[in-house]
Design a protein around this motif. Sequence first.
Motif, PDB file in Angstrom:
ATOM      1  N   ALA A 207      -2.754  -0.175  -6.735  1.00  0.00           N
ATOM      2  CA  ALA A 207      -2.689  -1.529  -6.156  1.00  0.00           C
ATOM      3  C   ALA A 207      -1.414  -1.773  -5.385  1.00  0.00           C
ATOM      4  O   ALA A 207      -0.973  -2.910  -5.247  1.00  0.00           O
ATOM      5  CB  ALA A 207      -2.858  -2.603  -7.236  1.00  0.00           C
ATOM      6  N   GLU A 208      -0.819  -0.714  -4.856  1.00  0.00           N
ATOM      7  CA  GLU A 208       0.393  -0.905  -4.069  1.00  0.00           C
ATOM      8  C   GLU A 208      -0.008  -1.392  -2.671  1.00  0.00           C
ATOM      9  O   GLU A 208      -0.673  -0.677  -1.928  1.00  0.00           O
ATOM     10  CB  GLU A 208       1.158   0.425  -3.965  1.00  0.00           C
ATOM     11  N   GLY A 209       0.404  -2.604  -2.336  1.00  0.00           N
ATOM     12  CA  GLY A 209       0.028  -3.160  -1.041  1.00  0.00           C
ATOM     13  C   GLY A 209       1.208  -3.563  -0.184  1.00  0.00           C
ATOM     14  O   GLY A 209       1.081  -3.714   1.034  1.00  0.00           O
ATOM     15  N   LEU A 210       2.380  -3.750  -0.811  1.00  0.00           N
ATOM     16  CA  LEU A 210       3.535  -4.224  -0.038  1.00  0.00           C
ATOM     17  C   LEU A 210       4.040  -3.161   0.932  1.00  0.00           C
ATOM     18  O   LEU A 210       4.333  -3.458   2.092  1.00  0.00           O
ATOM     19  CB  LEU A 210       4.667  -4.617  -0.990  1.00  0.00           C
ATOM     20  N   ARG A 211       4.168  -1.932   0.442  1.00  0.00           N
ATOM     21  CA  ARG A 211       4.725  -0.882   1.308  1.00  0.00           C
ATOM     22  C   ARG A 211       3.809  -0.628   2.515  1.00  0.00           C
ATOM     23  O   ARG A 211       4.304  -0.622   3.652  1.00  0.00           O
ATOM     24  CB  ARG A 211       4.977   0.400   0.482  1.00  0.00           C
ATOM     25  N   PRO A 212       2.472  -0.474   2.307  1.00  0.00           N
ATOM     26  CA  PRO A 212       1.650  -0.295   3.507  1.00  0.00           C
ATOM     27  C   PRO A 212       1.629  -1.524   4.417  1.00  0.00           C
ATOM     28  O   PRO A 212       1.466  -1.392   5.637  1.00  0.00           O
ATOM     29  CB  PRO A 212       0.252  -0.005   2.950  1.00  0.00           C
ATOM     30  N   ALA A 213       1.802  -2.725   3.816  1.00  0.00           N
ATOM     31  CA  ALA A 213       1.852  -3.931   4.666  1.00  0.00           C
ATOM     32  C   ALA A 213       3.084  -3.870   5.573  1.00  0.00           C
ATOM     33  O   ALA A 213       3.001  -4.099   6.785  1.00  0.00           O
ATOM     34  CB  ALA A 213       1.869  -5.188   3.805  1.00  0.00           C
ATOM     35  N   LEU A 214       4.234  -3.533   4.990  1.00  0.00           N
ATOM     36  CA  LEU A 214       5.468  -3.471   5.788  1.00  0.00           C
ATOM     37  C   LEU A 214       5.397  -2.336   6.811  1.00  0.00           C
ATOM     38  O   LEU A 214       5.741  -2.505   7.977  1.00  0.00           O
ATOM     39  CB  LEU A 214       6.683  -3.281   4.866  1.00  0.00           C
TER      40      LEU A 214
END
Length: 384
Positions: free
Chosen positions: A284-291
């Motif tokens: 559920a890692e979404g911050l790194r791909p968002a950035l």
Amino acid sequence: MSSLAGCRPEVIVVGAGAAGAAAAFHLARLGRDVLVLDSATFPRTKPCGGGMAASVQRWFPFDLRPAVDTVIERVRFSWALGDPVLAELPGEAPFWIVRRSRLDAYLIEQAQGVGARLACGMAVEGLETTPGGWSVQVREPGGARLALQAQAVVLADGSGSRLAAPLGLGPRQPRFAATVSVELEGPVLDPAAARFDFGLVRHGFCWAFPRQGGYSIGLGSFVGRDGLEENAVLAELLPSLGFSADAGVRTRGRLRLWNGHYPLHGAGLVVAGDAASLCDPFLAEGLRPALLSGCEAAAAVDRWLGGEPEALAAYSAVMRRVWGDSMAWGRRIAQVFYRVPRVGYQLGIKRPTAPRRIAQILSGELGYGDIAQRVIRRLLLQRS
Ligand SMILES: Cc1cc2nc3c(=O)[nH]c(=O)nc-3n(C[C@H](O)[C@H](O)[C@H](O)COP(=O)(O)OP(=O)(O)OC[C@H]3O[C@@H](n4cnc5c(N)ncnc54)[C@H](O)[C@@H]3O)c2cc1C
């Protein structure tokens, strides 16, 4: 009359979350005239654990630490709160906990500092092509409708995006994890330890991230359509942290997961972050791909505006290479792991090398492809 009437930026960014703010910052820094539209008013809260590898710092020329709440030094894994493993994270790959209200406001302030404009309370309802680019239909805070023109659009309107699929961006039928988040105020057992439990949530896991003055708790279920049964899970989890079983305010949500390779661009248009279905289907890692996608989208749109017609197709290709190829393996691991999680916990998580591998995955040092074949073989052999 609207303060935006007559405004004709080069680029409209829809959504001022992590992806949109990163894109706006880099576009404005490259000298582009950028308008960011968000339906919320900033600073806004957002249900999110806020766990993020410090390696994201390399994509920004300003210091991200003012937005960091806690630095994680160790992780504690457990199976139904028992059978724990405590592992120190490798010092070279620190893990941060941020509050989204602070991180997102900080990023958009940085974008405004280099010239981007932010208009809050502006809900984008649709997009249409025009001879000069795009017409963006907006509903203003008072309910009035407005059409804004721009040469290019960055769509970064998050997991609930209704704009991406009709424009042929990302999967036509997105796949979602069911989530519940709980913010707890009170004493923290170990302020430098992030906790993950794999035995309480069916087809998923729950986490407890320490922050100043409390915890961010999250539950995520990744396979199938089963309910999360959050009250039963929290009735076990919260007392183990010293809180009453009914503490905290619970927010249910849906998180759009990576679900295959799809185009992330159209003519004068790119999609980034959750709206592009980039979130890791295993952790559920979404911050790194968002950035990351916000930064890559900005570079591509800048080149496209500068006269490189292939630049937006190159954005889809680069996101596939640097992110999608790893997520394809992450999805396969998730499909096997969350169907036999007890085996997965014993054979995958409890291995002495696992915490280091997970830290390397979350920092971007390794992709799932680097570990997948060994992990899947181990899980399948155990099942048969
Ligand atoms: C419970 C939970 C816990 C999580 N924990 C973590 C974690 O610990 N670490 C991690 O890496 N990831 C985590 N994630 C995932 C992470 O929160 C997302 O991947 C991330 O927020 C994606 O950023 P984004 O900019 O794409 O979207 P968002 O941050 O959702 O931003 C989208 C923005 O668009 C705006 N918007 C939406 N629709 C419109 C519209 N029509 N017009 C104008 N504006 C609009 C919204 O107001 C919002 O500001 C978690 C998710 C959940 C649900």
